[in-house]
Design an enzyme around this catalytic site. Structure first.
Site, short mmCIF file in Angstrom:
data_model
loop_
_atom_site.label_atom_id
_atom_site.label_comp_id
_atom_site.label_asym_id
_atom_site.label_seq_id
_atom_site.Cartn_x
_atom_site.Cartn_y
_atom_site.Cartn_z
N GLY A 211 100.38 7.73 -12.00
CA GLY A 211 100.50 6.27 -12.11
C GLY A 211 99.39 5.54 -11.37
NE ARG B 106 103.34 9.00 -15.09
CZ ARG B 106 103.35 8.85 -13.77
NH1 ARG B 106 103.17 9.91 -12.99
NH2 ARG B 106 103.56 7.67 -13.23
CG ASP C 197 104.80 16.56 -8.98
OD1 ASP C 197 105.28 17.21 -8.04
OD2 ASP C 197 105.46 16.08 -9.92
CE LYS D 218 98.69 8.32 -7.81
NZ LYS D 218 99.16 8.57 -9.17
CB THR D 219 102.12 7.52 -5.17
OG1 THR D 219 103.24 6.94 -5.84
CG2 THR D 219 102.57 8.06 -3.84
CG ASP E 225 106.60 5.67 -6.37
OD1 ASP E 225 106.28 4.55 -6.82
OD2 ASP E 225 107.09 6.56 -7.08
P1 FBP Z 1 102.86 8.14 -9.30
O1 FBP Z 1 103.85 8.88 -8.46
O2 FBP Z 1 102.19 8.99 -10.30
O3 FBP Z 1 101.88 7.39 -8.44
O4 FBP Z 1 103.63 7.02 -10.15
C1 FBP Z 1 104.67 6.32 -9.58
C2 FBP Z 1 105.21 5.26 -10.50
O5 FBP Z 1 104.52 4.06 -10.35
C3 FBP Z 1 106.70 5.10 -10.23
O6 FBP Z 1 106.95 4.11 -9.29
C4 FBP Z 1 107.27 4.84 -11.59
O7 FBP Z 1 108.56 5.37 -11.70
C5 FBP Z 1 106.35 5.59 -12.50
O8 FBP Z 1 105.12 5.63 -11.86
C6 FBP Z 1 106.21 4.97 -13.86
O9 FBP Z 1 105.44 5.81 -14.64
P2 FBP Z 1 104.71 5.44 -15.99
O10 FBP Z 1 103.42 4.83 -15.60
O11 FBP Z 1 104.48 6.76 -16.62
O12 FBP Z 1 105.57 4.50 -16.73
#
Ligand code: FBP
Length: 561
Positions: free
Chosen positions: A83, A147, A178, A204-205, A207
């Site tokens: 993400g 992803r 991951d 990175k994230t 979250d």
């Molecule tokens: P990452 O862990 O890859 O940084 O992504 C987190 C996130 O932003 C979450 O908060 C959310 O649940 C998810 O990505 C949404 O994913 P997508 O972009 O595939 O809709």
């Protein structure tokens, strides 16, 4: 060249990110100090067995000085994985600047659309003009993200092939837990094959769940939570002006509730649900509904028929009976897929009745208690493995509908006399590509610059670490920690695998304790805060300040309860 550029982008393109003092001396004036040897977060023997080359290496810190390193021209590849998170472009800018400063004939390749780019050899070579267009901007559009996972021997072989063709001797993976786990596996693979290719990770994230002592925060968390907090603050003002709506706001954060907690501390809403607390207390869905109804009723007694509820995205999986239901549904739906009878059913009523019959009795009861639209969502949204896509469930709707139903019962019983009208929101994508705050712009640039320093010293299987983040950037400490030191074994799709441990909200940590100490007051009194938009210009105490979470985690003074 980009065709259009906004006024803010133009002004931000001139922003010079701040670096820690050690890195400021320049990439060719660094010395590497080795610290303590590391082990693993848990399951040490298993991790050592799986990573015989990477396991047990020391913590690294950079200082200024001149080290004797054999000079060679370096080609490096970079991938954005998962993400989006504000600041990714600055990681690449920092990496590029350090690499070119070390030797102008070094090359940086960007692999397109995530890990698949390196396997399929889809890439660009960065040039100074190209990088300049993206400095201090949000998004991952510089090369795109994806992803796809880089996790099997076949993937590693393809990656190796691409690296050989481009003469790449280091790969930098910008990703979450991951992706960094997979970066360690790739690094170990290259070592075992004697490929001469290093792998470095960058945390990175949005979250915020990739963190530990050396990774004080993952990048993007600061900016994203500032954006969401601005929106929540605005909604609170609106709620307090019109005095007629309860707003149910779901916030991104697939597993951990760090985003909801940080936004809560910044805005002081009436109700904040923290998934980790729900799990620890084994709180049921109906108890969460009762808790919300109780506060709605108390506010109604003061003629405050309005309020704000924050809900973390991952909540549903932390509610014990919902977790059981989802497990049971995943199994049942896997079989139903091949079931001709189910396929022949037309209406949702028939399908729901059929699924209920396939569930264990207790799960069937929980399923029956859910609103119809949520039952349908549980049956509809499935990931490629056939599992329920929990993050797609509209928990904000689920709770508001269940609260409305319960309040109706309370009204009949004479225990509630207010009016209840709701609005629901989901804040996630609104913040993931925002222009990075000064903190994220500086932090990301430093992480990228530092990642190249790790490459230059020949290290592999490390994650770029910049810490001491509540101090001014000049005092930040740059270095690296072995990816294996953050790992333990966890069950994934039925098998034990080495993974970087996710950092969930700690219920004995200072950020949660602050919420706990104040939430009863915030529930019923007028305590709303409006933090306003991200400040890119102005005094450091306004524009450079980072999250409440890190400040509280690092504060010497404990929260008074
Ligand atoms: P990452 O862990 O890859 O940084 O992504 C987190 C996130 O932003 C979450 O908060 C959310 O649940 C998810 O990505 C949404 O994913 P997508 O972009 O595939 O809709």
């Amino acid at each position: 060249m980009k065709k259009y550029i906004s006024g803010l982008e133009k002004a931000r393109s001139e922003y010079k990110p701040k670096l820690p003092n050690a890195l400021k001396q320049g990439i060719n004036s660094l010395i590497l100090e080795k610290g303590a040897l590391t082990t693993a977060e848990a399951n040490k023997e298993d991790i050592q067995e799986m990573f015989p080359n990477l396991y047990g290496t020391p913590v690294i810190t950079f200082g200024s000085g001149t080290a004797e390193i054999e000079h060679k021209t370096l080609n490096v590849g970079v991938i954005l994985s998962g993400g989006q998170a504000p600041g990714g472009h600055n990681v690449i800018a920092g990496l590029f600047d350090a690499l070119k400063e070390a030797d102008s004939s070094n090359k940086l390749y960007g692999f397109l659309c995530g890990p698949s780019g390196i396997m399929e050899a889809k890439y660009i070579e960065f040039t100074p003009n190209y990088i300049d267009e993206y400095r201090n901007t949000g998004g991952f559009d510089i090369i795109g993200s994806g992803r796809t996972k880089l996790e099997s021997e076949e993937h590693f072989m393809k990656t190796w092939e691409t690296c050989k063709n481009l003469n790449i001797s280091a790969v930098v993976v910008i990703g979450g837990d991951d992706s960094n786990t997979n970066a360690a596996m790739l690094g170990e693979f290259f070592m075992q094959k004697n490929a001469g290719i290093q792998v470095i990770g960058v945390p990175k994230t949005i979250d915020g769940d990739l963190k530990n002592e050396a990774i004080e925060t993952s990048f993007g968390f600061d900016t994203a939570t500032k954006v969401y907090s601005e929106l929540i603050g605005n909604i609170q003002r609106d709620a307090n002006s019109a005095k007629k709506y309860w707003h149910f706001i779901k916030l991104m954060g697939r597993s951990a509730s760090h985003i909801a907690l940080e936004c809560s501390l910044k805005t002081q809403p009436n109700i904040t649900i923290i998934s980790e607390e729900v799990e620890q207390n084994k709180t049921s869905l109906s108890e969460i509904v009762d808790y919300i109804c109780d506060i709605v009723a108390k506010r109604a007694e003061q003629s405050m028929n309005f309020g704000v509820v924050l809900i973390p995205e991952g909540l549903i999986e932390f509610i014990p009976e919902m977790k059981c239901l989802i497990c049971n549904l995943n199994d049942a739906l896997a079989h139903i897929e091949q079931d001709d009878v189910y396929a022949s059913l037309c209406g949702w009523d028939e399908k729901i009745a059929y699924v209920k019959g396939k569930l264990e009795h207790s799960n069937s009861e929980v399923f029956s208690s859910l609103p119809l639209d949520i039952q349908i969502q549980l049956l509809l949204d499935r990931d490629p493995h056939g599992n329920v896509q929990v993050s797609r469930i509209e928990t904000e709707m689920l709770l508001s509908e269940m609260v409305e139903k319960k309040l109706g019962q309370m009204k009949k019983a004479g225990t509630y006399k207010g009016k209840f009208s709701t609005q629901s929101h989901f804040f996630g994508y609104e913040g993931r590509c925002a222009a990075p705050s000064n903190f994220d712009a500086d932090y990301c640039y430093s992480l990228g610059y530092n990642a190249f320093a790790l490459v230059k010293f020949g290290l592999s299987g490390y994650i770029s670490s910049v810490k001491n983040l509540t101090a001014p950037a000049s005092e930040w400490i740059a270095g690296g920690i072995p990816l294996t030191s953050m790992m333990n074994m966890e069950k994934r799709h039925g098998k034990f695998k080495p993974v970087i441990k996710k950092a969930l909200v700690e219920l004995n940590g200072e950020p949660f304790k602050k919420l706990q100490a104040h939430r009863d007051e915030w529930a019923v009194e007028d305590c709303y805060l409006s933090p306003g938009p991200v400040q890119y210009f102005g005094p450091a105490e306004v524009a450079d300040i980072t999250t409440e979470t890190i400040q509280l985690e690092q504060a010497k003074v404990k929260v008074k309860i």
